[in-house]
Design a protein around this motif. Structure first.
Motif, PDB file in Angstrom:
ATOM      1  N   ASN A 185       5.658  -4.437   6.582  1.00 40.06           N
ATOM      2  CA  ASN A 185       4.560  -6.084   5.847  1.00 40.06           C
ATOM      3  C   ASN A 185       4.452  -6.449   4.801  1.00 40.06           C
ATOM      4  O   ASN A 185       2.835  -5.669   4.552  1.00 40.06           O
ATOM      5  N   PRO A 186       4.400  -6.911   3.143  1.00 41.27           N
ATOM      6  CA  PRO A 186       4.438  -7.165   2.452  1.00 41.27           C
ATOM      7  C   PRO A 186       2.639  -8.129   2.518  1.00 41.27           C
ATOM      8  O   PRO A 186       2.431  -8.082   1.718  1.00 41.27           O
ATOM      9  N   LEU A 187       2.831  -8.869   4.156  1.00 40.01           N
ATOM     10  CA  LEU A 187       1.236  -8.946   4.120  1.00 40.01           C
ATOM     11  C   LEU A 187      -0.233  -8.104   3.399  1.00 40.01           C
ATOM     12  O   LEU A 187      -0.955  -8.502   3.445  1.00 40.01           O
ATOM     13  N   MET A 188       0.099  -7.107   3.823  1.00 42.95           N
ATOM     14  CA  MET A 188      -0.900  -5.337   3.859  1.00 42.95           C
ATOM     15  C   MET A 188      -0.726  -5.792   2.396  1.00 42.95           C
ATOM     16  O   MET A 188      -1.962  -5.655   1.304  1.00 42.95           O
ATOM     17  N   MET A 189       0.582  -5.914   1.388  1.00 44.13           N
ATOM     18  CA  MET A 189      -0.261  -5.547   0.021  1.00 44.13           C
ATOM     19  C   MET A 189      -0.877  -7.722  -0.402  1.00 44.13           C
ATOM     20  O   MET A 189      -1.710  -6.792  -1.128  1.00 44.13           O
ATOM     21  N   ARG A 190      -0.094  -8.625   0.017  1.00 44.99           N
ATOM     22  CA  ARG A 190      -0.738  -9.684  -0.027  1.00 44.99           C
ATOM     23  C   ARG A 190      -2.142  -9.118  -0.188  1.00 44.99           C
ATOM     24  O   ARG A 190      -3.093 -10.016  -1.069  1.00 44.99           O
ATOM     25  N   SER A 191      -2.473  -9.080   1.365  1.00 39.38           N
ATOM     26  CA  SER A 191      -4.492  -9.229   1.656  1.00 39.38           C
ATOM     27  C   SER A 191      -4.974  -7.852   0.547  1.00 39.38           C
ATOM     28  O   SER A 191      -5.799  -8.371   0.156  1.00 39.38           O
ATOM     29  N   ALA A 192      -4.266  -7.089   0.561  1.00 34.28           N
ATOM     30  CA  ALA A 192      -5.204  -6.249  -0.757  1.00 34.28           C
ATOM     31  C   ALA A 192      -5.373  -6.455  -2.437  1.00 34.28           C
ATOM     32  O   ALA A 192      -6.363  -6.196  -2.585  1.00 34.28           O
ATOM     33  N   LEU A 193      -4.086  -7.007  -2.344  1.00 30.25           N
ATOM     34  CA  LEU A 193      -3.861  -7.683  -3.494  1.00 30.25           C
ATOM     35  C   LEU A 193      -5.355  -9.120  -3.379  1.00 30.25           C
ATOM     36  O   LEU A 193      -6.084  -8.789  -4.681  1.00 30.25           O
ATOM     37  N   ARG A 194      -5.282  -9.976  -2.698  1.00 32.18           N
ATOM     38  CA  ARG A 194      -6.810 -10.880  -2.652  1.00 32.18           C
ATOM     39  C   ARG A 194      -7.834  -9.797  -2.569  1.00 32.18           C
ATOM     40  O   ARG A 194      -8.801 -10.298  -3.239  1.00 32.18           O
ATOM     41  N   ALA A 195      -8.017  -8.714  -1.610  1.00 31.21           N
ATOM     42  CA  ALA A 195      -9.513  -8.101  -2.080  1.00 31.21           C
ATOM     43  C   ALA A 195      -9.630  -7.379  -3.733  1.00 31.21           C
ATOM     44  O   ALA A 195     -10.571  -7.235  -3.369  1.00 31.21           O
ATOM     45  N   LEU A 196      -8.845  -6.706  -4.250  1.00 28.72           N
ATOM     46  CA  LEU A 196      -8.232  -6.344  -5.768  1.00 28.72           C
ATOM     47  C   LEU A 196      -8.890  -7.764  -6.702  1.00 28.72           C
ATOM     48  O   LEU A 196      -9.840  -7.415  -7.429  1.00 28.72           O
ATOM     49  N   GLY A 197      -8.665  -9.008  -6.265  1.00 31.14           N
ATOM     50  CA  GLY A 197      -9.264  -9.900  -7.094  1.00 31.14           C
ATOM     51  C   GLY A 197      -7.612  -9.977  -7.951  1.00 31.14           C
ATOM     52  O   GLY A 197      -7.291  -9.790  -9.233  1.00 31.14           O
TER      53      GLY A 197
END
Length: 262
Positions: A185-197
């Motif tokens: 699920n690309p949701l996992m990637m997007r949530s990680a991107l937000r956490a990383l800024g």
């Protein structure tokens, strides 16, 4: 003259940095290079058993110095998703400390009395009683969430049934399919991107699996690097209808060029 891209890194853990409890050669040097050059990075795992603190300690034992805040799990992604959908909700959880801690941190109440969600994660001690309770709660109307679709997981003795296999059992008994939060699920990637800024256009995903790592990176709009130090081989990767941006033997191939990997 075009300015060179400054890359951010998302990296799978097992098969990319470590094999079980053993360091993949070059992984420690890559992490050191990323830290020395102030290149933002996040280590990802679909495993929901452990907290980031637990995983930091595990990685440290192999020789990897990864900060706690640079570890992102499917449990954390699941908690972020539930917090966005139904803040301060309730859940019946099958899983370990990684998942329960993440849900507690967003203010969720863990209960078996009319929960908003049944949340299924990874555990080495799946209980028939707990699975039966989950089936009855889903039948009664609880929404069904699973941290990741992985059907098996590794152990020293061989493969173990994992979240995806138990989710299939519950789905078969209830007729209700779960929503999987973790890769692919690309949701996992997007949530990680937000956490990383970070933003997708200058972030790359390094993984050892075409069906989860490369696919989720591709669908989230990231550049992707497939390493051949884990699950995928050149032959198996070629069977997929999509391709990584780059294929390398292991992360050791990135040493000295981490700031410009393409």
């Amino acid at each position: 003259m075009t300015e060179p891209v400054t890359w951010n890194y998302l990296m799978d853990m097992d098969g990319v940095l470590v094999h079980e409890e053993h360091l993949i050669p070059g992984a420690d040097d890559l992490v050191k290079e990323l830290r020395d050059k102030d290149i933002p990075f996040m280590v990802l795992t679909n495993n929901s058993i452990y907290t980031p603190r637990d995983l930091r300690a595990r990685l440290h034992r192999t020789g990897l110095d990864v900060p706690e805040e640079a570890i992102w799990t499917s449990a954390l992604a699941t908690a972020k998703f539930l917090d966005s959908q139904r803040p301060n909700g309730s859940a019946y959880v099958i899983g370990e400390a990684g998942l329960t801690t993440a849900l507690h941190s967003i203010g969720y109440v863990l209960t078996d009395r009319d929960p908003d969600y049944v949340v299924l994660g990874e555990t080495r001690t799946y209980s028939f009683e707990a699975i039966t309770k989950a089936i009855r709660l889903v039948q009664a109307g609880a929404r069904f969430i699973a941290t990741n679709p992985d059907e098996t997981g590794p152990s020293r003795e061989g493969v173990l049934p994992a979240t995806g296999s138990v989710a299939a059992l519950i789905e078969r008994a209830t007729g209700r399919a779960p929503y999987f939060v973790g890769k692919p699920n690309p949701l996992m990637m997007r949530s990680a991107l937000r956490a990383l800024g970070a933003h997708s256009e200058n972030t790359l995903m390094i993984g050892d699996r075409m069906d989860t790592d490369v696919r989720s990176g591709l669908e989230a709009g990231l550049a992707t690097i497939l390493v051949l130090s884990g699950i995928s081989t050149v032959e198996t990767a070629d069977r997929f209808p999509y391709r990584p941006t780059r294929t390398i033997t292991s992360v050791a191939d990135l040493l000295g060029t981490a700031d410009q990997p393409f």
